[in-house]
Design a protein around this motif. Structure first.
Motif, mmCIF file in Angstrom:
data_model
loop_
_atom_site.group_PDB
_atom_site.id
_atom_site.type_symbol
_atom_site.label_atom_id
_atom_site.label_comp_id
_atom_site.label_asym_id
_atom_site.label_seq_id
_atom_site.Cartn_x
_atom_site.Cartn_y
_atom_site.Cartn_z
ATOM 1 N N UNK A 85 0.856 -1.172 0.000
ATOM 2 C CA UNK A 85 0.000 0.000 0.000
ATOM 3 C C UNK A 85 0.893 1.223 0.000
ATOM 4 N N UNK A 86 0.327 2.388 0.182
ATOM 5 C CA UNK A 86 1.114 3.617 0.268
ATOM 6 C C UNK A 86 0.477 4.563 1.280
ATOM 7 N N UNK A 87 1.334 5.252 2.047
ATOM 8 C CA UNK A 87 0.906 6.369 2.876
ATOM 9 C C UNK A 87 1.129 7.662 2.108
ATOM 10 N N UNK A 136 -8.362 9.584 -1.142
ATOM 11 C CA UNK A 136 -9.247 8.665 -0.410
ATOM 12 C C UNK A 136 -10.010 7.760 -1.365
ATOM 13 N N UNK A 137 -10.288 8.239 -2.559
ATOM 14 C CA UNK A 137 -10.969 7.425 -3.557
ATOM 15 C C UNK A 137 -10.050 6.495 -4.310
ATOM 16 N N UNK A 138 -8.762 6.538 -3.974
ATOM 17 C CA UNK A 138 -7.776 5.692 -4.651
ATOM 18 C C UNK A 138 -7.134 4.672 -3.718
ATOM 19 N N UNK A 139 -7.762 4.424 -2.575
ATOM 20 C CA UNK A 139 -7.255 3.382 -1.684
ATOM 21 C C UNK A 139 -6.179 3.828 -0.736
ATOM 22 N N UNK A 140 -6.042 5.136 -0.536
ATOM 23 C CA UNK A 140 -5.123 5.664 0.465
ATOM 24 C C UNK A 140 -5.943 6.004 1.699
ATOM 25 N N UNK A 141 -5.423 5.646 2.891
ATOM 26 C CA UNK A 141 -6.208 5.853 4.109
ATOM 27 C C UNK A 141 -5.359 6.382 5.259
ATOM 28 N N UNK A 142 -4.212 6.940 4.950
ATOM 29 C CA UNK A 142 -3.312 7.427 5.988
ATOM 30 C C UNK A 142 -2.418 8.505 5.405
ATOM 31 N N UNK A 181 -12.399 13.863 9.220
ATOM 32 C CA UNK A 181 -13.589 13.789 8.362
ATOM 33 C C UNK A 181 -13.553 12.577 7.439
ATOM 34 N N UNK A 182 -12.341 12.185 7.013
ATOM 35 C CA UNK A 182 -12.198 11.057 6.092
ATOM 36 C C UNK A 182 -12.129 9.709 6.798
ATOM 37 N N UNK A 183 -11.861 9.719 8.111
ATOM 38 C CA UNK A 183 -11.628 8.465 8.826
ATOM 39 C C UNK A 183 -10.204 7.960 8.680
ATOM 40 N N UNK A 184 -9.296 8.831 8.229
ATOM 41 C CA UNK A 184 -7.885 8.465 8.055
ATOM 42 C C UNK A 184 -7.152 8.480 9.396
ATOM 43 N N UNK A 185 -5.987 7.868 9.395
ATOM 44 C CA UNK A 185 -5.078 7.968 10.525
ATOM 45 C C UNK A 185 -3.897 8.832 10.121
ATOM 46 N N UNK A 239 1.137 -6.694 -5.754
ATOM 47 C CA UNK A 239 0.003 -5.858 -6.163
ATOM 48 C C UNK A 239 -0.234 -4.725 -5.175
ATOM 49 N N UNK A 240 -0.756 -3.620 -5.704
ATOM 50 C CA UNK A 240 -1.167 -2.517 -4.842
ATOM 51 C C UNK A 240 -2.416 -2.931 -4.070
ATOM 52 N N UNK A 241 -2.406 -2.657 -2.776
ATOM 53 C CA UNK A 241 -3.534 -2.990 -1.903
ATOM 54 C C UNK A 241 -4.262 -1.702 -1.546
ATOM 55 N N UNK A 242 -5.472 -1.563 -2.051
ATOM 56 C CA UNK A 242 -6.306 -0.413 -1.681
ATOM 57 C C UNK A 242 -6.823 -0.627 -0.264
ATOM 58 N N UNK A 243 -6.723 0.404 0.551
ATOM 59 C CA UNK A 243 -7.116 0.301 1.946
ATOM 60 C C UNK A 243 -8.397 1.112 2.202
#
Length: 476
Positions: free
Chosen positions: A121-123, A142-148, A174-178, A451-455
């Motif tokens: 994944x990617x931060x 956020x729509x591309x599988x990034x969550x941090x 607001x996004x629920x990210x860390x 593979x890229x892992x969308x989070x």
């Protein structure tokens, strides 16, 4: 009949050890039980079958910084990770000069495609150079599988001011990210560094003074207070000392969604290692620096008790000549900060934590895979040995005794801070999505298999209350 069965191993399940077979189909765990049949099988007799490790803090193929580029790209770095029992990494889309956060993610994705042999994944990373539209950029990612997202409180070109810090925390909530934070007080570091230079105290040992525990403690307290004010979730990365660990613990008692990460170098490298001859001491320069025996003991207890949530490598791969700027007498002002560790992360904890009994199996699994998957948003895919999850597995020989050294490792970095250290236990076969990447100590994967892992971000409604929504008069 399953496509592949792992037979006869001692399997590390979420509820403890079990002597089971693992059936694999379509890259996922299809069954766990006895007497499973498969078109192919791997004999795991005498092996401990562990979930593939997740390293949620490492650096690969980043733009040139400090005059040097990374020794490891996504090919060599993920090979090294795999040989260390890691099956998924989450490095950073680190921006270069004048590069946006989205531009940095795009660059990292391009560099990883066709090279990685394990999943990734990617931060995101936000700096003062991200641009005025930082909120729109994070929303798009956020729509591309990034969550941090990571923020730095120090380092020229990376450190953010308080206004941007709050803007990112509000958006992450607001996004629920860390939000991941490198917590050191930049002004204090700059002040002390200059005073040391003025006094002619530039030996490597003074790296400890320029990055003292008090500077980390203050920044940790301030960052977590910001999280408390905004309701955001926050990981304090590479907690190095008892002082900063206590700040995280105090924040947790106040209800802050605080997460603590530490790294092997803060348990296995000592402050005294910087008091060696210059070229030798340079192998142990990283930031924050190694600490005292008191901090070692405190962090070990936090690992045991659950106060530390994550065990990451902070793999920062530089060729040694680049690290010391090709100097015969490197000093703390010229030596690049960062050490390799993506391959040694798990063997060190397996040997000194799990095999010795210092860590219970539950704590080892939390630290090395389960918590990273849960915290960073992909526990529905990875992190445990359970039906329906990706068949990311590492078969460990718990009896083999071997010696860490850069010639025995697979990173392109030509040194390791753990040179000559003996460890017990080694991963011999490692599978990603049911496919052997390493088999009997031999590389099997092709470049680009990873593979890229969308989070997935957390539910934003679960974020804490921002300060403007507090009602203190109700407690009066």
């Amino acid at each position: 009949m399953h496509e592949l069965v792992i037979r006869g191993g001692r399997v590390a399940l979420d509820d403890g050890w079990a002597e089971f077979d693992i059936g694999i189909a379509d890259g996922r765990i299809a069954a766990i039980g006895k007497g499973l049949s498969g078109a192919k099988s791997i004999d795991a007799g005498g092996r401990w079958v562990m979930p593939g490790g997740i390293d949620a803090h490492c650096h690969l193929d980043q733009p040139v910084w400090g005059g040097a580029g990374n020794a490891d790209d996504f090919y060599s770095g993920t090979i090294s990770a795999a040989f260390g029992g890691t099956t998924c990494i989450v490095p950073f889309g680190m921006p270069g000069q004048d590069m946006t956060t989205i531009g940095a993610i795009d660059r990292a994705l391009e560099r990883a495609a066709g090279r990685a042999v394990i999943d990734y994944g990617l931060h995101a990373v936000v700096t003062m150079g991200t641009g005025a539209d930082v909120e729109a950029q994070l929303d798009a990612l956020a729509g591309r599988g990034i969550a941090s997202v990571k923020l730095f409180m120090t380092y020229q070109g990376f450190a953010v001011d308080d206004d941007l810090f709050f803007k990112v925390l509000d958006m992450a909530s607001r996004l629920g990210w860390i939000v991941m934070v490198h917590a050191e007080n930049d002004a204090a570091i700059r002040r002390t560094r200059q005073r040391l230079i003025d006094l002619g105290r530039t030996d490597i040992r003074y790296h400890l003074v320029a990055h003292s525990e008090t500077m980390e403690r203050e920044a940790t307290h301030r960052a977590l207070t910001f999280a408390e004010m905004t309701g955001a979730r926050m990981t304090i990365v590479h907690v190095s000392s008892w002082q900063s660990a206590e700040e995280v613990a105090r924040a947790k008692t106040r209800g802050v969604a605080a997460i603590a990460e530490t790294c092997p170098q803060y348990l296995f490298v000592s402050a005294a290692d910087l008091d060696r001859p210059a070229v030798d001491a340079a192998r142990f320069v990283f930031s924050p620096p190694p600490r005292s025996p008191r901090s070692h003991e405190h962090l070990w207890q936090e690992l045991i008790d659950g106060g530390i949530d994550l065990w990451s490598s902070d793999h920062s791969p530089y060729y040694f000549a680049d690290k010391i700027d090709r100097s015969d007498t490197p000093g703390f002002t010229t030596t690049l900060s960062g050490i390799p560790g993506i391959e040694t992360r798990l063997p060190l904890l397996f040997s000194e934590g799990l095999v010795t009994g210092r860590l219970a199996l539950e704590r080892y699994l939390d630290l090395t895979s389960r918590n990273a998957a849960s915290i960073y948003g992909f526990a529905d895919r990875k992190g445990s040995i359970a039906v329906g999850l990706d068949a990311d597995l590492a078969l460990w020989d718990p009896t083999v005794r071997w010696t860490l050294g850069h010639k025995a490792l697979h990173s392109r970095v030509d040194f390791t801070p753990y040179e000559g250290r003996g460890v017990t236990g080694k991963p011999t076969t490692v599978l990603v999505r049911g496919v052997p990447v390493v088999a009997d100590g031999e590389l099997r994967a092709k470049p680009g298999f990873g593979q890229f892992v969308a989070r997935t971000a957390a539910d934003p409604t679960l974020s804490g209350k921002p300060v403007e929504d507090w009602t203190p008069w109700l407690d009066a």
